[in-house]
Write an enzyme that holds these catalytic residues in place. Structure first.
Site, PDB file in Angstrom:
ATOM      1  N   GLU A 155       1.217  -1.222  -0.196  1.00  0.00           N
ATOM      2  CA  GLU A 155       0.041   0.240   0.054  1.00  0.00           C
ATOM      3  C   GLU A 155       0.952   1.378  -0.085  1.00  0.00           C
ATOM      4  O   GLU A 155       0.877   2.542   0.389  1.00  0.00           O
ATOM      5  CB  GLU A 155      -0.833   0.226   0.975  1.00  0.00           C
ATOM      6  CG  GLU A 155       0.066  -0.184   2.511  1.00  0.00           C
ATOM      7  CD  GLU A 155      -0.051  -1.201   2.704  1.00  0.00           C
ATOM      8  OE1 GLU A 155       0.175  -2.713   2.126  1.00  0.00           O
ATOM      9  OE2 GLU A 155       0.112  -1.547   4.523  1.00  0.00           O
ATOM     10  N   TYR A 174      -4.913 -10.381   9.174  1.00  0.00           N
ATOM     11  CA  TYR A 174      -6.112  -9.728   8.419  1.00  0.00           C
ATOM     12  C   TYR A 174      -7.079 -10.852   9.184  1.00  0.00           C
ATOM     13  O   TYR A 174      -7.955  -9.789   8.968  1.00  0.00           O
ATOM     14  CB  TYR A 174      -5.293 -10.695   7.381  1.00  0.00           C
ATOM     15  CG  TYR A 174      -4.329 -10.637   6.642  1.00  0.00           C
ATOM     16  CD1 TYR A 174      -2.890 -10.546   7.670  1.00  0.00           C
ATOM     17  CD2 TYR A 174      -4.461  -9.191   5.497  1.00  0.00           C
ATOM     18  CE1 TYR A 174      -1.717 -10.148   6.765  1.00  0.00           C
ATOM     19  CE2 TYR A 174      -3.280  -9.390   4.493  1.00  0.00           C
ATOM     20  CZ  TYR A 174      -1.203  -9.189   5.794  1.00  0.00           C
ATOM     21  OH  TYR A 174      -0.913  -8.368   5.287  1.00  0.00           O
ATOM     22  N   HIS A 183      -6.226   0.175   2.530  1.00  0.00           N
ATOM     23  CA  HIS A 183      -4.978   0.946   3.696  1.00  0.00           C
ATOM     24  C   HIS A 183      -4.883   1.970   3.394  1.00  0.00           C
ATOM     25  O   HIS A 183      -4.165   2.899   4.250  1.00  0.00           O
ATOM     26  CB  HIS A 183      -3.633   0.299   2.929  1.00  0.00           C
ATOM     27  CG  HIS A 183      -2.905  -0.698   3.393  1.00  0.00           C
ATOM     28  ND1 HIS A 183      -3.393  -1.624   4.860  1.00  0.00           N
ATOM     29  CD2 HIS A 183      -3.321  -2.252   2.963  1.00  0.00           C
ATOM     30  CE1 HIS A 183      -3.148  -2.969   5.097  1.00  0.00           C
ATOM     31  NE2 HIS A 183      -2.790  -3.286   3.746  1.00  0.00           N
ATOM     32  N   HIS A 212      -8.060  -3.653  -1.575  1.00  0.00           N
ATOM     33  CA  HIS A 212      -7.142  -4.562   0.264  1.00  0.00           C
ATOM     34  C   HIS A 212      -6.304  -3.224  -0.146  1.00  0.00           C
ATOM     35  O   HIS A 212      -6.525  -2.687   1.466  1.00  0.00           O
ATOM     36  CB  HIS A 212      -6.328  -5.444  -0.316  1.00  0.00           C
ATOM     37  CG  HIS A 212      -5.713  -5.719   1.287  1.00  0.00           C
ATOM     38  ND1 HIS A 212      -6.775  -6.165   2.051  1.00  0.00           N
ATOM     39  CD2 HIS A 212      -4.361  -5.470   1.664  1.00  0.00           C
ATOM     40  CE1 HIS A 212      -5.487  -6.756   3.475  1.00  0.00           C
ATOM     41  NE2 HIS A 212      -4.758  -5.947   2.671  1.00  0.00           N
ATOM     42  N   GLU A 213      -5.281  -2.502  -1.295  1.00  0.00           N
ATOM     43  CA  GLU A 213      -4.762  -1.353  -0.958  1.00  0.00           C
ATOM     44  C   GLU A 213      -5.336  -0.145  -1.032  1.00  0.00           C
ATOM     45  O   GLU A 213      -4.322   0.421  -0.171  1.00  0.00           O
ATOM     46  CB  GLU A 213      -3.102  -1.811  -1.921  1.00  0.00           C
ATOM     47  CG  GLU A 213      -2.853  -3.299  -2.121  1.00  0.00           C
ATOM     48  CD  GLU A 213      -1.776  -4.123  -0.677  1.00  0.00           C
ATOM     49  OE1 GLU A 213      -1.811  -3.029  -0.099  1.00  0.00           O
ATOM     50  OE2 GLU A 213      -1.942  -5.463  -0.866  1.00  0.00           O
ATOM     51  N   ASP A 252       8.447 -10.429  10.858  1.00  0.00           N
ATOM     52  CA  ASP A 252       7.728 -10.342   9.175  1.00  0.00           C
ATOM     53  C   ASP A 252       6.646 -12.092  10.032  1.00  0.00           C
ATOM     54  O   ASP A 252       6.158 -12.428   9.064  1.00  0.00           O
ATOM     55  CB  ASP A 252       8.914 -11.187   9.012  1.00  0.00           C
ATOM     56  CG  ASP A 252       8.571 -10.881   7.285  1.00  0.00           C
ATOM     57  OD1 ASP A 252       7.863 -10.071   6.681  1.00  0.00           O
ATOM     58  OD2 ASP A 252       8.581 -12.168   6.871  1.00  0.00           O
ATOM     59  N   GLU A 286      -3.491  -4.472   9.363  1.00  0.00           N
ATOM     60  CA  GLU A 286      -4.456  -5.198   8.105  1.00  0.00           C
ATOM     61  C   GLU A 286      -5.591  -6.062   8.538  1.00  0.00           C
ATOM     62  O   GLU A 286      -6.954  -6.190   7.610  1.00  0.00           O
ATOM     63  CB  GLU A 286      -3.390  -6.287   7.722  1.00  0.00           C
ATOM     64  CG  GLU A 286      -1.672  -6.609   7.674  1.00  0.00           C
ATOM     65  CD  GLU A 286      -2.270  -5.997   6.116  1.00  0.00           C
ATOM     66  OE1 GLU A 286      -2.861  -5.801   5.192  1.00  0.00           O
ATOM     67  OE2 GLU A 286      -0.951  -5.538   6.154  1.00  0.00           O
TER      68      GLU A 286
HETATM   69  N1  BES Z   1       0.882  -4.376   3.956  1.00  0.00           N
HETATM   70  C1  BES Z   1       0.981  -5.215   2.951  1.00  0.00           C
HETATM   71  C2  BES Z   1       1.798  -6.386   3.116  1.00  0.00           C
HETATM   72  C3  BES Z   1       3.411  -6.712   3.704  1.00  0.00           C
HETATM   73  C4  BES Z   1       2.465  -7.499   5.242  1.00  0.00           C
HETATM   74  C5  BES Z   1       4.079  -6.533   3.739  1.00  0.00           C
HETATM   75  C6  BES Z   1       3.613  -7.464   6.316  1.00  0.00           C
HETATM   76  C7  BES Z   1       4.901  -6.545   4.512  1.00  0.00           C
HETATM   77  C8  BES Z   1       4.770  -6.897   5.388  1.00  0.00           C
HETATM   78  C9  BES Z   1       0.044  -5.569   1.982  1.00  0.00           C
HETATM   79  O1  BES Z   1      -0.990  -4.612   2.272  1.00  0.00           O
HETATM   80  C10 BES Z   1      -1.248  -6.917   1.822  1.00  0.00           C
HETATM   81  O2  BES Z   1      -1.839  -7.850   2.867  1.00  0.00           O
HETATM   82  N2  BES Z   1      -1.249  -8.001   0.733  1.00  0.00           N
HETATM   83  C11 BES Z   1      -1.422  -8.886   0.687  1.00  0.00           C
HETATM   84  C12 BES Z   1      -2.325  -8.741  -0.577  1.00  0.00           C
HETATM   85  C13 BES Z   1      -3.709  -8.818   0.173  1.00  0.00           C
HETATM   86  C14 BES Z   1      -4.349  -8.954  -0.677  1.00  0.00           C
HETATM   87  C15 BES Z   1      -4.445 -10.039   1.118  1.00  0.00           C
HETATM   88  C16 BES Z   1      -0.200 -10.146   0.016  1.00  0.00           C
HETATM   89  O3  BES Z   1       0.690  -9.286  -0.080  1.00  0.00           O
HETATM   90  O4  BES Z   1      -1.102 -11.254  -0.359  1.00  0.00           O
HETATM   91 ZN    ZN Z   2      -2.993  -5.427   3.891  1.00  0.00          ZN
END
Ligand code: BES
Ligand code: ZN
Length: 654
Positions: free
Chosen positions: A316, A430, A344, A340-341, A422, A363
């Site tokens: 995002e 989520y 955010h 989703h993005e 991480d 999330e």
């Molecule tokens: N912000 C996240 C990606 C992220 C999370 C990067 C934790 C680094 C650490 C992003 O918004 C996200 O959740 N992406 C998901 C897709 C979404 C549709 C659920 C993904 O990348 O799978």
């Molecule tokens: Zn996200």
């Protein structure tokens, strides 16, 4: 808007805590009261807002603005130049502490060019990097001259061959959670918001974009200006204070196409049409989001589709979502990623988790919000399918982190400094997070809950938030007259206890019972020809996921024949199929798996497939090792960091 920004500035100037419910007023660093040209956000200094993943001591001195002047050296794979930081120091504070990891610091000066004393502290571990301690000597701005390392974890430098059009090299960054310190020496903590600007020099023929203003000028791609022989400079700015993990860059042979008055797509030229088509509903999504939770505060909203090694589905980055090409399915079936993005832009970018322990505030809220946008645009059927799949995903993720008793199933986490954020930042945040909000919605009614959320975003815009801050806010603004309902929901148990409360609201798709029944029938020996022709991607995915993990080769062959699964162009269908086929050591799927795993680096797909292969004895392990040897050089560090231990990779071993 203007009024609210001023109010935030004033709150910071008076030293008020970002969250009115928390007593932070007396230990705030004072922001300048008069003549402040730049917006300065407040920080939270309560114990639950302490960020163990940063060396910064914001109560003493904090960075409020970052000014980057960097050249992208594609040959050396290095960003080189300077970062000039505005520092807001408490009275008597001698030094500012920055986060760095693998940076080569050449010098630190004040803005008059006089050297300042600096020292690189001991690195706690490879992940956190090392603190850079700079003696301020009265300076309010410091300039760090530096270069990133060729292996900087946030950055991926792709050769022309690793891009779709193969004409130019490509660079992109991924900052979340604590990777930006590998290319920007600043305080890399989500609770320390910073405004920023940047001048980025790239070779001719390459377009630079960033997560701020400056990408689109007069409705078209900014061209930059000459910056010496064979080079151009691009300028960007972000005047609203953002969490530093949201500073992002991408540079390559990319082009722009508008999809609406304030939205557009960026992609390599050969992909641009397809991408614009896929994301043509972006403006409708922005309007839907605004209708729910208030004005979109950032100006433009563009989506950049990266080369396939991008390790996430999406990121995002403000004004410029980064997205994997694996969601460009051709039929708009995976556009929930944009919802989703985009969501955010409120949950995460306006109101931001103060530390990674409160990741669910980013999330969980966003997943809930995403589904509301999807419902508005595509209707209840599709939204219910996605919510129901998320319910299953929640059950699986709870099991993955160790079951209902595991502390990693709490919404608020207690990540120790020794733990990679991480690792704790799982799917639980989520799906359990979204389920919690659905449970509140069900209890108070949608209308009241929407009004509450709209107010929450407005009250805390451009501020960090903790779980306690949220609970205090909702008690005050939603449940003040109705503490009984709050009690019945069990707010604290939801946030602070492991497991899943019994009142969890499960959205059930009316389409899925038929899908589940078909899976049962087929698994019990039914004919592939009798399986309905599913009308949607999610029904197909649900069908494949519902099949028992043990199938015969004949059954798999019949499925493949019926649905051409080895050749599925839809990444979610291909993934669901390969999980099943590889778990059965189904040889006719190996080429498809190899092709899939060497053509993209999205961790969500790559990690489970290698995991499954490694669980298949020597059959799978040989295959995994062979595929990984080819695929690994194309993956971003986020993906290799997760997969290396799964495959048992050590430098030189595969
Ligand atoms: N912000 C996240 C990606 C992220 C999370 C990067 C934790 C680094 C650490 C992003 O918004 C996200 O959740 N992406 C998901 C897709 C979404 C549709 C659920 C993904 O990348 O799978
Ligand atoms: Zn996200």
């Amino acid at each position: 808007m203007q009024i609210r920004l001023t109010a935030v500035l004033a709150a910071a100037a008076l030293g008020l805590g970002a969250c009115s419910s928390e007593p932070a007023a007396d230990n705030q660093v004072q922001a300048p009261t008069a003549g402040a040209e730049r917006m300065v956000a407040s920080v939270l200094l309560t114990p639950d807002a302490r960020d163990v993943h940063s060396y910064a001591v914001p109560a003493e001195a904090r960075v409020t603005h970052v000014s980057l002047d960097l050249e992208a050296d594609f040959a050396a794979k290095v960003m080189r130049g300077s970062a000039t930081l505005d520092v807001l120091a408490a009275e008597g504070a001698q030094q500012v502490i920055l986060d760095t990891r693998d940076l080569n610091i050449a010098s630190v000066t004040n803005t008059a060019g006089q050297p300042l004393q600096w020292q690189m502290g001991e690195a706690r571990d490879a992940l956190h990097g090392a603190p850079l301690m700079v003696q301020l000597n009265g300076a309010k701005q410091i300039k760090v001259n530096y270069a990133s390392a060729p292996g900087a974890a946030a950055l991926q430098w792709l050769s022309p061959e690793q891009t779709a059009d193969k004409r130019q090299p490509f660079l992109f960054s991924q900052g979340q959670a604590i990777l930006n310190r590998t290319w920007i020496p600043t305080q890399d903590s989500p609770g320390i918001r910073q405004t920023w600007d940047a001048r980025i020099v790239v070779p001719d023929g390459i377009t630079a974009t960033m997560s701020g203003e400056g990408n689109v000028v007069n409705g078209g791609a900014a061209r930059g200006e000459p910056a010496g022989e064979g080079k151009r400079a691009f300028a960007f700015r972000m005047d609203k204070p953002v969490a530093p993990y949201l500073i992002a860059i991408a540079a390559g042979d990319i082009a722009f196409k508008p999809t609406g008055p304030r939205s557009g797509v960026w992609a390599e030229p050969s992909q641009l049409e397809r991408v614009a088509n896929e994301f043509s509903e972006t403006e409708a999504m922005i309007k839907a989001a605004e209708g729910l939770y208030g004005p979109y505060e950032w100006g433009r909203y563009d989506v950049l589709v990266l080369p396939p090694s991008f390790p996430f589905g999406g990121m995002e980055n403000p004004l410029l979502t980064f997205a994997t090409p694996t969601v460009v399915a051709g039929d708009k079936s995976l556009t929930s990623l944009v919802a989703h993005e985009l969501a955010h832009s409120w949950s995460g970018n306006l109101v931001t988790n103060a530390t990674w322990n409160d990741f669910w505030l980013n999330e969980g809220f966003t997943s809930y919000f995403e589904n509301r946008i999807m419902e508005t645009i595509y209707g209840r059927e599709r939204a219910a399918m996605e919510a129901d799949l998320a319910w299953t995903s929640m059950q699986e993720s709870i099991a993955d982190v160790g079951g209902l008793e595991s502390a990693d199933t709490q919404l608020q986490l207690n990540l120790g400094a020794e733990r990679d954020p991480d690792e704790g930042m799982t799917q639980v945040a989520y799906d359990k997070g979204a389920t919690f909000l659905r449970t509140i919605e069900r209890a108070v009614g949608r209308e009241r809950f929407d009004a509450y959320l709209k107010g929450y975003f407005a009250r805390h815009a451009f501020q960090p938030m903790t779980s306690a801050g949220f609970l205090a806010d909702i008690r005050q603004h939603l449940f003040a007259d109705d503490p009984q309902t709050a009690q019945t929901i069990g707010l604290d148990a939801w946030v602070y206890q492991p497991g899943l409360p019994a009142n969890a609201v499960h959205i059930q798709s009316p389409a899925f019972p038929a899908v589940d029944a078909a899976a049962k029938t087929f698994a019990a020996g039914g004919q592939a020809a009798a399986i309905p022709n599913w009308g949607t991607t999610w029904e197909m995915v649900r069908f494949l996921d519902q099949l028992p993990r043990e199938m015969t080769a004949d059954q798999l062959a019949a499925l493949d024949q019926r649905f051409s699964l080895n050749a599925a162009g839809n990444s979610e269908i291909r993934f669901a199929w390969l999980k099943l086929a590889l778990a059965n050591q189904y040889a006719p799927a190996t080429r498809s798996a190899e092709q899939f795993l060497t053509s993209m680096g999205r961790r969500k797909f790559v990690q489970p497939l290698f995991q499954i292969l490694m669980e298949q004895g020597s059959w799978g392990q040989t295959l995994a090792t062979r595929i990984y040897r080819t695929a690994r050089p194309g993956y971003h560090s986020v993906t290799t960091g997760t997969v290396d231990p799964i495959v048992g990779y050590q430098a030189g071993s595969v």
